[in-house]
Design an enzyme around this catalytic site. Structure first.
Site, PDB file in Angstrom:
ATOM      1  N   GLY A  87       0.818  -1.203   0.000  1.00  0.00           N
ATOM      2  CA  GLY A  87       0.000   0.000   0.000  1.00  0.00           C
ATOM      3  C   GLY A  87       0.851   1.252   0.000  1.00  0.00           C
ATOM      4  O   GLY A  87       2.083   1.197   0.138  1.00  0.00           O
ATOM      5  N   ASN A  88       0.206   2.388  -0.157  1.00  0.00           N
ATOM      6  CA  ASN A  88       0.924   3.661  -0.128  1.00  0.00           C
ATOM      7  C   ASN A  88      -0.033   4.775   0.246  1.00  0.00           C
ATOM      8  O   ASN A  88      -1.237   4.674   0.034  1.00  0.00           O
ATOM      9  CB  ASN A  88       1.615   3.946  -1.466  1.00  0.00           C
ATOM     10  CG  ASN A  88       0.884   3.351  -2.649  1.00  0.00           C
ATOM     11  OD1 ASN A  88      -0.133   3.875  -3.080  1.00  0.00           O
ATOM     12  ND2 ASN A  88       1.383   2.235  -3.148  1.00  0.00           N
ATOM     13  N   GLY A  91       9.083   0.496  -1.574  1.00  0.00           N
ATOM     14  CA  GLY A  91       9.739  -0.686  -1.031  1.00  0.00           C
ATOM     15  C   GLY A  91      10.338  -0.598   0.354  1.00  0.00           C
ATOM     16  O   GLY A  91      11.016  -1.529   0.782  1.00  0.00           O
ATOM     17  N   SER A 151       6.823   5.900  -4.237  1.00  0.00           N
ATOM     18  CA  SER A 151       6.013   4.716  -4.553  1.00  0.00           C
ATOM     19  C   SER A 151       5.750   4.635  -6.052  1.00  0.00           C
ATOM     20  O   SER A 151       5.561   5.656  -6.719  1.00  0.00           O
ATOM     21  CB  SER A 151       4.671   4.803  -3.817  1.00  0.00           C
ATOM     22  OG  SER A 151       3.746   3.870  -4.326  1.00  0.00           O
ATOM     23  N   GLU A 170       3.183   3.887  -7.369  1.00  0.00           N
ATOM     24  CA  GLU A 170       1.822   4.344  -7.626  1.00  0.00           C
ATOM     25  C   GLU A 170       1.687   5.861  -7.516  1.00  0.00           C
ATOM     26  O   GLU A 170       0.570   6.396  -7.534  1.00  0.00           O
ATOM     27  CB  GLU A 170       0.840   3.681  -6.641  1.00  0.00           C
ATOM     28  CG  GLU A 170       0.812   2.165  -6.678  1.00  0.00           C
ATOM     29  CD  GLU A 170       0.158   1.604  -7.926  1.00  0.00           C
ATOM     30  OE1 GLU A 170       0.043   2.341  -8.934  1.00  0.00           O
ATOM     31  OE2 GLU A 170      -0.238   0.437  -7.894  1.00  0.00           O
ATOM     32  N   HIS A 187      -4.049   4.099  -0.467  1.00  0.00           N
ATOM     33  CA  HIS A 187      -4.185   2.951  -1.366  1.00  0.00           C
ATOM     34  C   HIS A 187      -3.690   1.711  -0.645  1.00  0.00           C
ATOM     35  O   HIS A 187      -2.659   1.739   0.037  1.00  0.00           O
ATOM     36  CB  HIS A 187      -3.362   3.155  -2.636  1.00  0.00           C
ATOM     37  CG  HIS A 187      -3.169   1.900  -3.441  1.00  0.00           C
ATOM     38  ND1 HIS A 187      -4.233   1.140  -3.891  1.00  0.00           N
ATOM     39  CD2 HIS A 187      -2.049   1.256  -3.839  1.00  0.00           C
ATOM     40  CE1 HIS A 187      -3.771   0.096  -4.556  1.00  0.00           C
ATOM     41  NE2 HIS A 187      -2.452   0.139  -4.535  1.00  0.00           N
ATOM     42  N   HIS A 194      -4.328  -3.007  -0.425  1.00  0.00           N
ATOM     43  CA  HIS A 194      -4.857  -4.233  -1.015  1.00  0.00           C
ATOM     44  C   HIS A 194      -5.637  -5.018   0.036  1.00  0.00           C
ATOM     45  O   HIS A 194      -5.282  -6.150   0.372  1.00  0.00           O
ATOM     46  CB  HIS A 194      -3.711  -5.100  -1.555  1.00  0.00           C
ATOM     47  CG  HIS A 194      -2.885  -4.444  -2.606  1.00  0.00           C
ATOM     48  ND1 HIS A 194      -1.660  -4.950  -3.015  1.00  0.00           N
ATOM     49  CD2 HIS A 194      -3.088  -3.330  -3.343  1.00  0.00           C
ATOM     50  CE1 HIS A 194      -1.152  -4.172  -3.957  1.00  0.00           C
ATOM     51  NE2 HIS A 194      -1.992  -3.180  -4.168  1.00  0.00           N
ATOM     52  N   TYR A 237     -26.582   1.114   3.867  1.00  0.00           N
ATOM     53  CA  TYR A 237     -26.670   2.579   3.779  1.00  0.00           C
ATOM     54  C   TYR A 237     -25.306   3.263   3.805  1.00  0.00           C
ATOM     55  O   TYR A 237     -25.143   4.388   3.324  1.00  0.00           O
ATOM     56  CB  TYR A 237     -27.581   3.129   4.874  1.00  0.00           C
ATOM     57  CG  TYR A 237     -26.991   3.162   6.267  1.00  0.00           C
ATOM     58  CD1 TYR A 237     -26.215   4.246   6.692  1.00  0.00           C
ATOM     59  CD2 TYR A 237     -27.219   2.128   7.171  1.00  0.00           C
ATOM     60  CE1 TYR A 237     -25.673   4.290   7.958  1.00  0.00           C
ATOM     61  CE2 TYR A 237     -26.681   2.161   8.437  1.00  0.00           C
ATOM     62  CZ  TYR A 237     -25.910   3.236   8.833  1.00  0.00           C
ATOM     63  OH  TYR A 237     -25.376   3.268  10.094  1.00  0.00           O
ATOM     64  N   HIS A 269      -6.700  -5.509  -8.536  1.00  0.00           N
ATOM     65  CA  HIS A 269      -5.632  -4.771  -7.854  1.00  0.00           C
ATOM     66  C   HIS A 269      -5.968  -4.555  -6.381  1.00  0.00           C
ATOM     67  O   HIS A 269      -5.480  -5.290  -5.535  1.00  0.00           O
ATOM     68  CB  HIS A 269      -5.418  -3.440  -8.588  1.00  0.00           C
ATOM     69  CG  HIS A 269      -4.203  -2.693  -8.175  1.00  0.00           C
ATOM     70  ND1 HIS A 269      -3.511  -1.840  -9.018  1.00  0.00           N
ATOM     71  CD2 HIS A 269      -3.548  -2.611  -6.978  1.00  0.00           C
ATOM     72  CE1 HIS A 269      -2.483  -1.311  -8.386  1.00  0.00           C
ATOM     73  NE2 HIS A 269      -2.499  -1.752  -7.139  1.00  0.00           N
ATOM     74  N   TYR A 325     -24.326  14.352  10.808  1.00  0.00           N
ATOM     75  CA  TYR A 325     -23.524  13.443  11.619  1.00  0.00           C
ATOM     76  C   TYR A 325     -22.028  13.611  11.377  1.00  0.00           C
ATOM     77  O   TYR A 325     -21.219  12.822  11.856  1.00  0.00           O
ATOM     78  CB  TYR A 325     -23.917  11.986  11.334  1.00  0.00           C
ATOM     79  CG  TYR A 325     -25.227  11.591  11.963  1.00  0.00           C
ATOM     80  CD1 TYR A 325     -25.277  11.092  13.267  1.00  0.00           C
ATOM     81  CD2 TYR A 325     -26.424  11.717  11.273  1.00  0.00           C
ATOM     82  CE1 TYR A 325     -26.484  10.738  13.853  1.00  0.00           C
ATOM     83  CE2 TYR A 325     -27.630  11.361  11.836  1.00  0.00           C
ATOM     84  CZ  TYR A 325     -27.663  10.876  13.127  1.00  0.00           C
ATOM     85  OH  TYR A 325     -28.856  10.528  13.702  1.00  0.00           O
TER      86      TYR A 325
END
Length: 221
Positions: A33-34, A49, A78, A80, A99, A101, A120, A162, A215
């Site tokens: 992730g990033n 990495g 990254s 991404e 981001h 997985h 909802y 992905h 809310y």
């Protein structure tokens, strides 16, 4: 009074804490992730990495949002970074992008299956579903284009074959959305194993979106 450098340091530390939180919650595995955040006229993003537990504030990479060359001597961002950059440039109300997985989000993404208004809480992502961005190679311009298209009127989406991406006007809000999205994906998949979930109507979702304003479940603009 805090200096700009102190604010930037705190923001970098907040990103590292969020990365560790992702793995602690099982939302992410390893360094797949990033996270990126808006920091004035630049983007701060996690490096490529580097294990989160070894990450220091200075390891985050700063990329100017005007497209000018980044400062030399930094780590590699990254892979991404292009879609993080595109989101922050395209959506001015977004200040953070997460981001990851997550298992259930990724499972639906593998099937290229959007999450309909089965609960909802779908309204917390901006509409009557959580869409799936079309597949493209990670780190590619095409993937950035596909994600921007999926996020046109949404604050999160799945990514075909992905994972998922969530946004917010703050990092805490983006993280909250990623956790909610994975919970929603898990519930949706569970409902499919026992029958066909009832889908809320567009008008019912609009009612929820209106109620959310009272809310505090809507990003400030």
């Amino acid at each position: 009074m805090k200096t700009p450098n102190q604010d930037c340091l705190e923001l970098r530390q907040e990103v590292i804490r969020a990365c560790l939180e992702m793995n602690a919650h099982g939302i992410n595995q390893g360094t797949s992730g990033n996270i990126s955040v808006r920091a004035g006229d630049q983007m701060l993003i996690t490096p490529s990495g580097l294990p989160y537990e070894k990450m220091a504030p200075e390891d985050l990479v700063a990329l100017p949002l005007d497209g000018s060359p980044p400062k030399n001597g930094q780590r590699k961002p990254s892979t991404e970074w292009p879609f993080h950059f595109a989101i922050l440039r395209e959506k001015t109300g977004v200040n953070a992008v997460v981001h990851a997985h997550p298992v259930y989000c990724s499972a639906l993404a593998m099937n290229r299956q959007a999450i309909p208004a089965c609960h909802y809480m779908v309204a917390a992502f901006g509409g009557c579903d959580v869409p799936v961005a079309d597949y493209a190679l990670f780190g590619s311009q095409k993937l950035s284009d596909n994600i921007i298209r999926a996020l046109r009127d949404r604050s999160a989406c799945l990514m075909a074959n992905h994972g998922a991406v969530a946004t917010g006007d703050s990092l805490s809000r983006a993280m909250w959305r990623m956790l909610e999205l994975e919970t929603l994906a898990k519930s949706y998949m569970a409902s499919l194993t026992i029958g066909e979930p009832h889908i809320l109507s567009d008008s019912e979702i609009e009612d929820v979106k209106a109620a959310f304003k009272d809310y505090g479940l809507k990003d400030s603009r």
